[in-house]
Design a protein around this motif. Structure first.
Motif, mmCIF file in Angstrom:
data_model
loop_
_atom_site.group_PDB
_atom_site.id
_atom_site.type_symbol
_atom_site.label_atom_id
_atom_site.label_comp_id
_atom_site.label_asym_id
_atom_site.label_seq_id
_atom_site.Cartn_x
_atom_site.Cartn_y
_atom_site.Cartn_z
ATOM 1 N N ASN A 154 0.864 -1.064 -0.032
ATOM 2 C CA ASN A 154 0.033 0.273 0.022
ATOM 3 C C ASN A 154 0.791 1.348 0.081
ATOM 4 O O ASN A 154 1.666 1.325 0.822
ATOM 5 C CB ASN A 154 -0.829 0.201 1.162
ATOM 6 C CG ASN A 154 -1.982 1.116 1.305
ATOM 7 O OD1 ASN A 154 -1.800 1.926 0.089
ATOM 8 N ND2 ASN A 154 -2.379 1.489 2.424
ATOM 9 N N SER A 155 0.828 2.236 -1.074
ATOM 10 C CA SER A 155 1.528 3.560 -1.134
ATOM 11 C C SER A 155 0.908 4.510 -0.523
ATOM 12 O O SER A 155 1.462 5.592 -0.647
ATOM 13 C CB SER A 155 2.042 3.696 -2.569
ATOM 14 O OG SER A 155 0.800 3.963 -3.583
ATOM 15 N N LYS A 156 -0.206 4.602 -0.110
ATOM 16 C CA LYS A 156 -1.167 5.435 0.355
ATOM 17 C C LYS A 156 -0.277 6.061 1.935
ATOM 18 O O LYS A 156 0.232 5.498 2.475
ATOM 19 C CB LYS A 156 -2.432 5.113 0.829
ATOM 20 C CG LYS A 156 -3.438 6.224 1.349
ATOM 21 C CD LYS A 156 -4.870 5.946 1.948
ATOM 22 C CE LYS A 156 -5.490 7.006 2.275
ATOM 23 N NZ LYS A 156 -6.847 6.605 2.661
ATOM 24 N N ILE A 157 -0.104 7.436 1.788
ATOM 25 C CA ILE A 157 0.354 8.093 2.942
ATOM 26 C C ILE A 157 -0.667 8.713 3.888
ATOM 27 O O ILE A 157 -1.461 9.530 3.461
ATOM 28 C CB ILE A 157 1.306 9.249 2.648
ATOM 29 C CG1 ILE A 157 2.454 8.763 1.723
ATOM 30 C CG2 ILE A 157 1.895 9.971 3.819
ATOM 31 C CD1 ILE A 157 3.326 9.931 1.182
ATOM 32 N N ASP A 226 3.842 5.864 7.913
ATOM 33 C CA ASP A 226 4.019 5.668 6.554
ATOM 34 C C ASP A 226 5.291 6.363 5.890
ATOM 35 O O ASP A 226 5.843 6.021 4.815
ATOM 36 C CB ASP A 226 2.562 6.075 5.702
ATOM 37 C CG ASP A 226 1.302 5.507 6.483
ATOM 38 O OD1 ASP A 226 1.383 4.336 6.400
ATOM 39 O OD2 ASP A 226 0.201 6.253 6.694
ATOM 40 N N ASP A 291 7.004 12.642 -3.390
ATOM 41 C CA ASP A 291 6.404 12.225 -4.493
ATOM 42 C C ASP A 291 6.455 10.683 -4.457
ATOM 43 O O ASP A 291 7.419 10.197 -4.084
ATOM 44 C CB ASP A 291 7.490 12.662 -5.825
ATOM 45 C CG ASP A 291 7.108 12.181 -7.247
ATOM 46 O OD1 ASP A 291 6.292 12.659 -7.610
ATOM 47 O OD2 ASP A 291 7.377 11.127 -7.416
ATOM 48 N N LYS A 292 5.394 10.057 -5.047
ATOM 49 C CA LYS A 292 5.056 8.637 -4.930
ATOM 50 C C LYS A 292 6.333 7.911 -5.464
ATOM 51 O O LYS A 292 6.814 6.849 -5.019
ATOM 52 C CB LYS A 292 3.965 8.277 -5.492
ATOM 53 C CG LYS A 292 3.874 8.534 -6.712
ATOM 54 C CD LYS A 292 2.308 7.899 -7.245
ATOM 55 C CE LYS A 292 2.243 8.152 -8.832
ATOM 56 N NZ LYS A 292 0.827 7.413 -9.425
ATOM 57 N N ASP A 293 7.071 8.530 -6.477
ATOM 58 C CA ASP A 293 8.022 7.664 -7.207
ATOM 59 C C ASP A 293 9.314 7.723 -6.322
ATOM 60 O O ASP A 293 10.061 6.727 -6.101
ATOM 61 C CB ASP A 293 8.299 8.292 -8.453
ATOM 62 C CG ASP A 293 7.333 7.677 -9.540
ATOM 63 O OD1 ASP A 293 6.675 6.942 -9.121
ATOM 64 O OD2 ASP A 293 7.191 8.755 -10.580
ATOM 65 N N LEU A 295 9.306 7.959 -2.919
ATOM 66 C CA LEU A 295 9.059 7.247 -1.908
ATOM 67 C C LEU A 295 9.262 5.687 -2.028
ATOM 68 O O LEU A 295 9.809 4.799 -1.376
ATOM 69 C CB LEU A 295 7.652 7.476 -1.202
ATOM 70 C CG LEU A 295 7.425 8.743 -0.872
ATOM 71 C CD1 LEU A 295 6.037 9.102 -0.402
ATOM 72 C CD2 LEU A 295 8.295 9.150 0.177
ATOM 73 N N LEU A 296 8.589 5.315 -3.248
ATOM 74 C CA LEU A 296 8.694 4.077 -3.906
ATOM 75 C C LEU A 296 10.239 3.519 -3.727
ATOM 76 O O LEU A 296 10.632 2.498 -3.396
ATOM 77 C CB LEU A 296 8.134 3.969 -4.863
ATOM 78 C CG LEU A 296 8.169 2.375 -5.515
ATOM 79 C CD1 LEU A 296 7.336 1.268 -4.549
ATOM 80 C CD2 LEU A 296 7.281 2.262 -7.022
#
Length: 323
Positions: A154-157, A226, A291-293, A295-296
């Protein structure tokens, strides 16, 4: 019976990082042999003493080591000189140093520990070394957090935790909080501030803000987060071990150098040095970090670089050289 003495401080000058990494090693040594006497020698604040008393470790504060000739001393102190090191060498049976910067002649010591990222490339004046993340000493409860986050896709913050450390002399934690509030909405943001005595809550920019004192079990904060924003010390290693995307704002030049190395391996995001904080620049960096990228990328890197056996491996090496 063989004794282990950890010489470190946990005060306004040193913060808590030296104590906590020594404590993690000491607890693991105790697990290897429950009857092993363990002593902590240094200046410790109230929070530090509570941590040590919880594990029933003996606390002393002395420069006179004459009665510890038979012991293993593990030194973890930045405020040390070559003269101090040479004197301690004459006082104890086994001398081990936790060393971050490779500044001294340590050729006469029994073991050098440097668990910083890429430390295995350091050339020490002593071949008896434990170098790199393979020897990172973590708290055992962090294993379950790591395992959970390894499985969690799950990538939700939802929850962002800010903990600059036990030595946030410039109150950069509050500054980061105010900048972060301008960057995000509808998040739960937690600021851990040692100057705060009571937990307080309020709403800002539709974010739920909680400001609270440092908790005894730091793993409770890691389990909650998170995303984590840390100071440049031990906590950035711990959150990376837990596979938590994190950013670091370092408290001094030494921490900044280390943060640069971790950031190069995508184990943290470098926000610079607290004493050089530029609000507009930090705000831009915070938005880029979130940014989600990015964080991933950090989370994927943290999966690869740590071992859940590193603390035990380090403790066993310490026992070996002490025999």
């Amino acid at each position: 019976m063989h004794r282990f003495i950890f010489q470190c401080n946990a005060n306004e000058l040193s913060g808590l990082g030296h104590l906590m990494r020594c404590l993690n090693i000491a607890v693991t040594l105790k697990e290897q042999n429950s009857s092993t006497p363990i002593i902590f020698n240094g200046e410790f604040n109230t929070f530090a003493k509570e941590q040590l008393n919880h594990h029933n470790f003996t606390i002393i504060n002395t420069e006179n080591l004459d009665s510890f000739k038979d012991a293993t001393l593990i030194l973890d102190d930045y405020c040390i000189t070559q003269k101090d090191i040479d004197l301690i060498r004459t006082k104890v049976n086994t001398f081990i140093k936790i060393d971050d910067f490779n500044e001294f002649n340590l050729s006469q010591l029994d073991l050098i520990i440097n668990f910083r990222s890429c430390a295995e490339s350091e050339s020490y004046s002593n071949n008896n070394t434990c170098l790199g993340l393979d020897y990172f000493p973590f708290k055992k409860p962090l294993i379950d957090i790591r395992k959970h986050n390894l499985k969690n896709e799950n990538s939700k913050i939802s929850n962002i935790v800010i903990f600059i450390g036990g030595n946030d002399q410039t109150s950069v934690g509050n500054k980061i909080l105010n900048l972060l509030i301008e960057c995000v909405t509808n998040k739960n943001i937690y600021l851990i501030d040692k100057k705060t005595e009571l937990k307080t809550r309020y709403i800002s920019n539709n974010n739920n803000i909680t400001v609270q004192p440092l908790v005894e079990k730091i793993e409770e904060l890691y389990q909650l987060a998170d995303v984590f924003i840390t100071g440049g010390g031990l906590s950035k290693y711990e959150v990376a071990f837990c596979c938590i995307p994190n950013a670091s704002i370092s408290q001094n030049i030494g921490q900044a150098e280390d943060t640069t190395i971790l950031a190069a391996s995508d184990l943290t995001y470098d926000l610079g040095i607290a004493t050089q904080l530029n609000p507009s620049m930090i705000k831009k960096e915070l938005m880029r970090f979130l940014d989600k990228d990015i964080l991933l990328k950090i989370k994927n890197s943290t999966r690869k670089h740590f071992s859940t056996h590193s603390t035990t491996k380090l403790a066993q090496r310490i026992i070996e050289v002490s025999q």
